[in-house]
Structures are given as C-alpha cells and as structure tokens.
Write a protein that holds these residues in place. Structure first.
Motif, PDB file in Angstrom:
ATOM      1  N   PHE A  64     -11.885  10.215  -7.384  1.00 40.99           N
ATOM      2  CA  PHE A  64     -11.385  11.237  -8.302  1.00 40.99           C
ATOM      3  C   PHE A  64     -10.719  10.630  -9.535  1.00 40.99           C
ATOM      4  O   PHE A  64     -10.029  11.315 -10.283  1.00 40.99           O
ATOM      5  CB  PHE A  64     -10.431  12.182  -7.566  1.00 40.99           C
ATOM      6  N   MET A  65     -10.850   9.335  -9.737  1.00 40.15           N
ATOM      7  CA  MET A  65     -10.573   8.661 -11.007  1.00 40.15           C
ATOM      8  C   MET A  65      -9.095   8.428 -11.349  1.00 40.15           C
ATOM      9  O   MET A  65      -8.806   7.657 -12.259  1.00 40.15           O
ATOM     10  CB  MET A  65     -11.215   9.405 -12.193  1.00 40.15           C
ATOM     11  N   GLU A  66      -8.186   9.147 -10.734  1.00 37.68           N
ATOM     12  CA  GLU A  66      -6.771   8.941 -11.083  1.00 37.68           C
ATOM     13  C   GLU A  66      -6.288   7.580 -10.596  1.00 37.68           C
ATOM     14  O   GLU A  66      -6.744   7.109  -9.549  1.00 37.68           O
ATOM     15  CB  GLU A  66      -5.918  10.027 -10.406  1.00 37.68           C
ATOM     16  N   ASP A  70      -7.748   9.696 -15.642  1.00 36.57           N
ATOM     17  CA  ASP A  70      -7.468  11.105 -15.401  1.00 36.57           C
ATOM     18  C   ASP A  70      -7.885  11.971 -16.588  1.00 36.57           C
ATOM     19  O   ASP A  70      -7.755  13.186 -16.554  1.00 36.57           O
ATOM     20  CB  ASP A  70      -6.008  11.349 -15.013  1.00 36.57           C
ATOM     21  N   ASP A  71      -8.396  11.330 -17.642  1.00 33.32           N
ATOM     22  CA  ASP A  71      -9.035  12.109 -18.709  1.00 33.32           C
ATOM     23  C   ASP A  71     -10.394  12.635 -18.236  1.00 33.32           C
ATOM     24  O   ASP A  71     -10.913  13.607 -18.783  1.00 33.32           O
ATOM     25  CB  ASP A  71      -9.225  11.251 -19.961  1.00 33.32           C
ATOM     26  N   VAL A  72     -10.957  11.978 -17.239  1.00 32.30           N
ATOM     27  CA  VAL A  72     -12.255  12.400 -16.713  1.00 32.30           C
ATOM     28  C   VAL A  72     -12.066  13.404 -15.578  1.00 32.30           C
ATOM     29  O   VAL A  72     -12.687  14.474 -15.566  1.00 32.30           O
ATOM     30  CB  VAL A  72     -13.057  11.178 -16.188  1.00 32.30           C
ATOM     31  N   ALA A  95     -13.276   3.154  -7.662  1.00 31.30           N
ATOM     32  CA  ALA A  95     -13.808   1.914  -8.235  1.00 31.30           C
ATOM     33  C   ALA A  95     -12.841   1.320  -9.250  1.00 31.30           C
ATOM     34  O   ALA A  95     -12.755   0.097  -9.405  1.00 31.30           O
ATOM     35  CB  ALA A  95     -15.154   2.192  -8.891  1.00 31.30           C
ATOM     36  N   ALA A  96     -12.094   2.196  -9.937  1.00 31.09           N
ATOM     37  CA  ALA A  96     -11.217   1.708 -11.003  1.00 31.09           C
ATOM     38  C   ALA A  96      -9.822   1.354 -10.500  1.00 31.09           C
ATOM     39  O   ALA A  96      -9.087   0.625 -11.164  1.00 31.09           O
ATOM     40  CB  ALA A  96     -11.115   2.767 -12.105  1.00 31.09           C
ATOM     41  N   ASN A  97      -9.457   1.895  -9.354  1.00 27.73           N
ATOM     42  CA  ASN A  97      -8.080   1.727  -8.866  1.00 27.73           C
ATOM     43  C   ASN A  97      -8.079   1.168  -7.447  1.00 27.73           C
ATOM     44  O   ASN A  97      -7.859   1.892  -6.489  1.00 27.73           O
ATOM     45  CB  ASN A  97      -7.355   3.079  -8.871  1.00 27.73           C
ATOM     46  N   THR A 312     -19.237  11.406  -8.138  1.00 30.18           N
ATOM     47  CA  THR A 312     -18.841  10.545  -9.260  1.00 30.18           C
ATOM     48  C   THR A 312     -18.799  11.344 -10.559  1.00 30.18           C
ATOM     49  O   THR A 312     -19.835  11.610 -11.173  1.00 30.18           O
ATOM     50  CB  THR A 312     -19.839   9.371  -9.411  1.00 30.18           C
ATOM     51  N   PRO A 313     -17.606  11.736 -10.984  1.00 31.12           N
ATOM     52  CA  PRO A 313     -17.516  12.509 -12.238  1.00 31.12           C
ATOM     53  C   PRO A 313     -17.775  11.632 -13.465  1.00 31.12           C
ATOM     54  O   PRO A 313     -17.358  10.468 -13.503  1.00 31.12           O
ATOM     55  CB  PRO A 313     -16.062  13.001 -12.249  1.00 31.12           C
TER      56      PRO A 313
END
Lengths: 420, 313
Positions: A64-66, A70-72, A95-97, A312-313
């Motif tokens: 969920f990207m956060e 979190d802009d996505v 993947a990013a965090n 995957t957003p």
C-alpha cells in the motif's frame, strides 16, 4: 499523510437472509444467519436473494506504498480496497519500505491502526526483509522481527534475488526463526532490461523480453540453497510451467516448498500485448497461453498453494504513457473474486476455490480465519468494472472497462458492513 | 476503392494489400513529380504537419520534411533535445500542447514500441510512424518495396534477403510484414544473437544462417545497419568478425544472382555490413531508396490526409 477513512458502516450484528452459506464442504440454503463481531451495537438485516455467502479472503501480495509513496496510495486506501474485495486479511510486503527491524514493523502496524478500529480489524501479516534495505551487504534483524506473530516470514520485496553467498547467509541465519522465506524468482542479468514475456509477441512488437529461464534459474538457485540448509521457501507469482516442475521435483525430495500464482497470470496471456496498452504492464510478466495453461494445471493438481492478488497501485500519470515507459503493476483486490471465481470453480470446485483464495494463503501467513467474516457474492450477476470500483485515486487494472461474470454484493468483516 | 482503409500509419503488420498497393502506386506518381523542374504540388496546402522526433534522425526527418514541403504543407520540427520533454513534460502533455496549436498530422519517432498508437489514442491528429523502438518503420519498408518494384518490376514472387541485426530492427519487421503481404518471399540471415528467438515470427519467413545460401536465390538483398552498442552488450565479439561472417563483399556476391540489387536503410557502416565497393557499385540502389523515400512519404501523407478530408466532407 492523507487520512481517508474508508467508507463503511459499523454494524456489530448482521442478519443475512435467503443465502447459500458455505458450511465447509458445500453451500446450503438457509433462511437466516446471524453474524456477530462479539460486540454490542446496531443490527443490519440484508436479503441476499439466494446469493452465496463465502468466507472472506486472504490476499497475498499487498503493497500500500506508505510512507514513502503515500502520494500514490495509503494503508487507508488499501484497507478500503480489501473491504470492497472481501478480504479480511493479507500478507503485506512493501517494495519501497523494507521492514528490516522491529521499529519498522511497529511503524507499519501503527499505519493500519492509526485510522481507527477498521484498520485494526483486518488481519495484516508482514513479510520482514532478510537484508537491510533489500540490499546484499547486511542481514536484517530477523530474530527480533520473528518474535512478532505479525511476521509471517521473510521476503525480498519482489526485488532481485541476491548473490548466492548472501542468499545462503540470509537463509542460514533466518533458519533460526523457523519462518518461511518468500521469493519472487527473477535472475536480474537474464531479465536485463526486459519488460514483457520473451516470446512470439515480444518478437513481433520488438519489445525486450524476459525469458522463462530468468525465473527458473533463480528458482533453482533458491531451491538448492534451501535444500542444503533445510529451510522452507515460498515462490511468489510463479509464471511458467517450468518453475512448477522444479517445485514438484523439490517436493518429491521432501522439501517444504510452496508457491502462489498471480491473479492476472491465470486470466491473461501475452496476446494482450498486441493492444500495447500499459494496463498489461505487469511484473513478473504475463506469459504465453501455454504458460497460462500450465499454471492452471498447477492449480488443478495442487502444485500451486494460493492465488496472489499482487495488488500494485500505480499513478495514472505513470500509466498514461507508452507501454515500455509505464510503471508496471495492477490493482486487483477489488476485482479478484468476481474475475476468477467462476473459472476456479469450473476447474477445481468450490471447496478448493475457497482454499486457494482464503484458507491456504491464510495458513501460509499464519492467520486464523474468523468464521463470521464473509462475502455475499452473486456468481452469475455480471458487473462492468468502472473507476469508482477502486479505492484511492488510482485505477490501474487491465480489467477496467471489462465485464466480469460475477459481483460482490456485500461484505461483513469484524463488524464492518459494506454493500457494493 | 481509392482511399486507404487505415486512418493512421502505425506499421505494416495487418495493413492490407490494397492499402500498400495504393501507397506504392501514388508514390510512383510522386516519384515522377520529383523529377520535374517544379517539384511542388498543392495537395496539403493549409495543413500543418509536426515532425515529432524523440530520437535523433537526419535522413528520415529530412525526408519527411521534404515530402511535406513538396506537398505544400506547413511544417514544424520538434526535437526532444531542445523541448519541454527535457524538463520532464510527459508524452501526452507534449502531444496535447502541440495539438492545441491546431496541427493536422503528427510524424513521430520514439524509442518506445507503440508510441504512435498511444498518440493516436490520445489525440485527433493523423499519426504517421517514423520508427518506434524495434517495432516498425513502415515508410522505410514502403520505400524499399517501391525501389524493388522500380528495379525488378514487381514484388510478387521475388526473393528478398535481409541480413544483419534483425532482432533490434524496426526496418526488418516492417519489411517482412509488408513484403510478405505483397507476395515476396523474405529470408532472414544474421548472427544467432541478433535474430528473433521465437518461431512464430519466423513462420512468416525463412531463416537461413548460412549467408551464402541466404543470398544465392535473392533478387534483392537488404543489409541492416549494425549498431556499435551490440558489441558492448556482448551480442557480438567484434565488427571485424561480423564483417568477415555477415558482411556483403565482392566475394559473397559471386554466390548471388548477376542482377541482384543491394539495399541499405542507411546510414552505412562502410566496411562492416557493406564493403565500399558494393555500396557504390553497380548492384547498389541505395541512393534510389533515398529518393523513393520522399515519394513514399508524400504518398502516405497525401493519402492519409485525403482520407481525413473525405471524412470531413
């Protein structure tokens, strides 16, 4: 950070009428069933008009990207998507965090609980990183991470599998935790700059392909290391029959190997590339029709343990470009059940379909399903997918605009009721 | 029927024999006009064409620009190196900004497969593909076909051998689709690291790894440009070995038909894919290809614009 509370209603008691309830073996028509969350409060009555009521699902492949993106998308968006799609829990790996120490695990858990009891209601399990920052220099604090029941195992963030020595050391150390290692097998040198399946369509379109051996060679490396160290492993989003053969062979040798397949890898084949539509830009790549058939065979014969949503957003601006320049990924939580249910049931029957979407992934992640978490589902009511079906402000799905054969009518998860 | 079935030119795969015939026949007429003292016709007067080149190009852009000017169109050149693209503007924003300036036709070259179709999906302009990644370069193939018809009379039944880096070549892809449609038989030849790996594409052509056999029955040979990057990417050991194995030399032509024609999309690496003697020799039709390029592009622009005008009428 944006805080959009998912739209739903709190009704600790739900009375479902005229529905076919799953009894663990088959669906049986019952006049009324009362579901409670264990709390006192308002009651909602709902006439299901003969629809199915099946156990809520457990999703593999959530990101969920956060907090970095979190802009996505946000965890609030993700929970909203889970509610819309009938998921009571899922296996989260960003993947990013990377979650490579206990503080980051706490921070990740707090993100889900920070927007109230709805977020806390979902059973989110996490994949810890086995290396710091998904790198290849330092091991993550796996022992400390493994103390939490929320950590289902250790993963690679869908990145490349590290060099063999580091892989060995990570698994050797991580073995002490008793947890499973999760890999998306992909050899980075064979992938090179590929973005689609290497096959007839990549040749025809002049697009750089990712060969099957990029997956099988990486999978073989993992399996040999796991066999040597006696560590349980799981392959995420297997894309071809050759990898399933490796899994079968490993099991014959007594290894504890599990795997899942991506939703879209069962629904699509690489002929979709002809459209040049970036909505089909998905990694690992959608492979040929023969691969898709082999994956279905793996579903039927039990080689594949679970179906992954690989949710995957991607921002609209990153999809409204030509295929090769687009950011890969697809949303799937909201559409997974209506898209796959009838095909699954036709191939493996209702019990195995529920197992693949709910109980098996939950078991692998260490989640215990709650009987009262259900999805009210109309398998024969078509639904055209529109942007507003998706949570958040993104809608990157190859199914956008498509007519799905089935519809989710309502969900009830830990006292939260949502009609769709 | 005297108008094209296609509304845009993305590539030659799937383009009908009727449309290719129509373009080639019109190109022959424009070819004659190009030989006149006054080479200009008023066909696109009042129309604006933007040449949207995201990749470096000299001859294709110049050829399109000349074709547009010969047709009396207003022409604007856009190169990504001095545009807002460098400042981070997206492809679709670039297009919409240009389109807001009321252009009619966009000629586009881009490194990405499918960019012309993407632009057509997001604008009202007529789109002409001037090369998209390794996908297609349809006007190059059309000018190749025009040259073969001009020199050999017809494409039907002719043997065309394409030699070199097929895998990364948009020219080869457009040629094999277009020439197959027009009844030619296409043979591909090149190092195994530079040919397509999957048989489906190869079902449309013959794959011949032995260059002597590949040229033996050829009526036309198209040598493709070899990019130096292929060596850096370990796809080939050296230019020297490539020249010795797949280069077109006098010695190789002894295995070919006497009247074989030699073609090259340019720019040539002399002494690599073609020896200088061959490039400048009696078999070479390379400069005819260049002239025919202007004629073919005039035909494409004229016919596509004509289709739009008919729709609007």
């Amino acid at each position: 950070m944006k805080m959009r509370k998912p739209s739903s209603s709190e009704f600790p008691i739900a009375v479902l009428k005229n529905a076919k309830f799953w009894n663990g073996k088959s669906f049986e028509l019952r006049d009324e069933v009362r579901l409670t969350s264990g709390q006192n409060g308002d009651t909602i009555e709902y006439d299901c008009k003969g629809a199915l009521v099946l156990p809520a699902l457990f999703g593999f492949g959530l990101d969920f990207m956060e907090p970095l993106r979190d802009d996505v998308y946000t965890c609030a968006d993700g929970v909203d998507a889970m509610l819309r799609g009938g998921f009571y829990g899922g296996l989260y790996e960003s993947a990013a965090n990377p979650i490579d120490d206990a503080d980051k695990l706490t921070a990740a858990e707090n993100r889900f609980s920070s927007f109230g009891c709805l977020g806390s209601s979902f059973d989110i399990k996490f994949l810890g990183a086995y290396s710091k920052g998904f790198g290849t220099d330092s091991l993550a604090e796996m022992m400390e991470l493994a103390e939490s029941d929320a950590v289902a195992g250790f993963g690679d963030g869908n990145g490349v599998i590290p060099h063999s020595r580091f892989l060995r050391l990570a698994m050797e150390y991580g073995k002490m935790t008793g947890k499973r290692f999760f890999f998306q097998p992909m050899d980075k040198t064979l992938r090179h700059s590929g973005c689609v399946h290497e096959g007839a369509y990549s040749d025809m379109l002049g697009m750089k392909g990712i060969p099957r051996i990029a997956e099988t060679i990486a999978a073989y490396t993992v399996l040999e290391t796991a066999r040597f160290l006696q560590v349980p492993v799981h392959f995420k989003q297997v894309t071809c029959g050759e990898t399933l053969e490796l899994v079968r062979d490993a099991r014959k040798k007594g290894m504890d190997v599990t795997c899942d397949v991506g939703l879209y890898h069962l629904l699509l084949d690489d002929s979709c590339l002809e459209t040049l539509d970036s909505a089909y830009h998905i990694l690992p790549p959608i492979r040929s029709a023969a691969d898709r058939d082999a994956l279905w065979q793996g579903v039927v014969d039990g080689t594949i343990n679970a179906i992954s949503v690989n949710h995957t957003p991607v921002l609209r601006q990153d999809t409204v470009v030509n295929f090769e320049d687009s950011v890969p990924g697809a949303l799937s939580l909201e559409v997974a059940l209506p898209a796959i249910w009838n095909k699954l049931v036709a191939k493996v029957g209702e019990a195995r379909a529920i197992e693949l979407l709910s109980t098996a992934p939950a078991r692998l992640a260490g989640s215990t399903p709650v009987a009262n978490n259900v999805v009210v589902f109309a398998p024969d009511k078509p639904h055209v997918v529109v942007e507003s079906d998706f949570a958040g402000h993104v809608c990157n799905s190859p199914l956008l605009g498509a007519e799905l054969p089935s519809s989710i009518l309502a969900v009830y998860i830990n006292g939260f009721w949502k009609e769709l | 029927m005297s108008s094209l079935e296609i509304k845009h030119l993305f590539g030659l795969r799937g383009v009908s024999k009727h449309d290719i015939r129509l373009i080639l026949d019109h190109a022959k007429q424009f070819r004659e006009i190009l030989e006149r003292p006054v080479k200009k016709v008023p066909s696109l007067r009042g129309m604006t064409v933007v040449n949207l080149f995201f990749e470096n190009s000299t001859r294709t852009r110049t050829s399109f620009e000349l074709a547009e000017k010969r047709l009396s169109a207003d022409t604007v050149n856009f190169a990504s190196s001095n545009s807002s693209v460098k400042k981070g503007e997206t492809l679709v924003d670039t297009l919409r900004n240009i389109e807001a300036m009321k252009i009619d036709i966009v000629v586009v070259r881009h490194k990405g497969t499918g960019v012309p179709k993407f632009l057509a999906d997001n604008s009202n302009a007529i789109i002409v593909n001037a090369g998209d990644g390794a996908h297609e370069h349809p006007t190059q193939a059309l000018l190749d076909m025009l040259t073969i018809e001009e020199k050999l009379g017809t494409l039907e039944g002719k043997n065309v051998t394409i030699i070199g880096d097929i895998r990364h070549s948009r020219v080869a892809r457009s040629n094999l689709w277009g020439m197959s449609t027009m009844g030619a038989h296409v043979t591909l030849c090149g190092p195994s690291t530079l040919v397509p790996r999957n048989t489906d594409l190869m079902n449309h052509v013959t794959w011949e790894p032995d260059i002597k056999k590949a040229v033996a029955n050829a009526d036309a040979i198209i040598a493709l440009r070899l990019q130096k990057e292929r060596m850096d990417d370990a796809l080939l050991p050296s230019m020297r070995e490539y020249r010795n194995t797949f280069g077109i030399t006098d010695e190789l032509l002894e295995c070919a038909k006497d009247k074989v024609i030699i073609m090259h999309p340019g720019p040539i690496n002399r002494g690599v894919e073609l020896d200088s003697d061959i490039a400048d020799g009696e078999h070479s039709v390379i400069l005819d290809q260049v002239t025919n390029g202007v004629a073919v592009r005039m035909a494409v622009l004229f016919l596509l614009a004509g289709g739009r005008n008919n729709e609007n009428a």
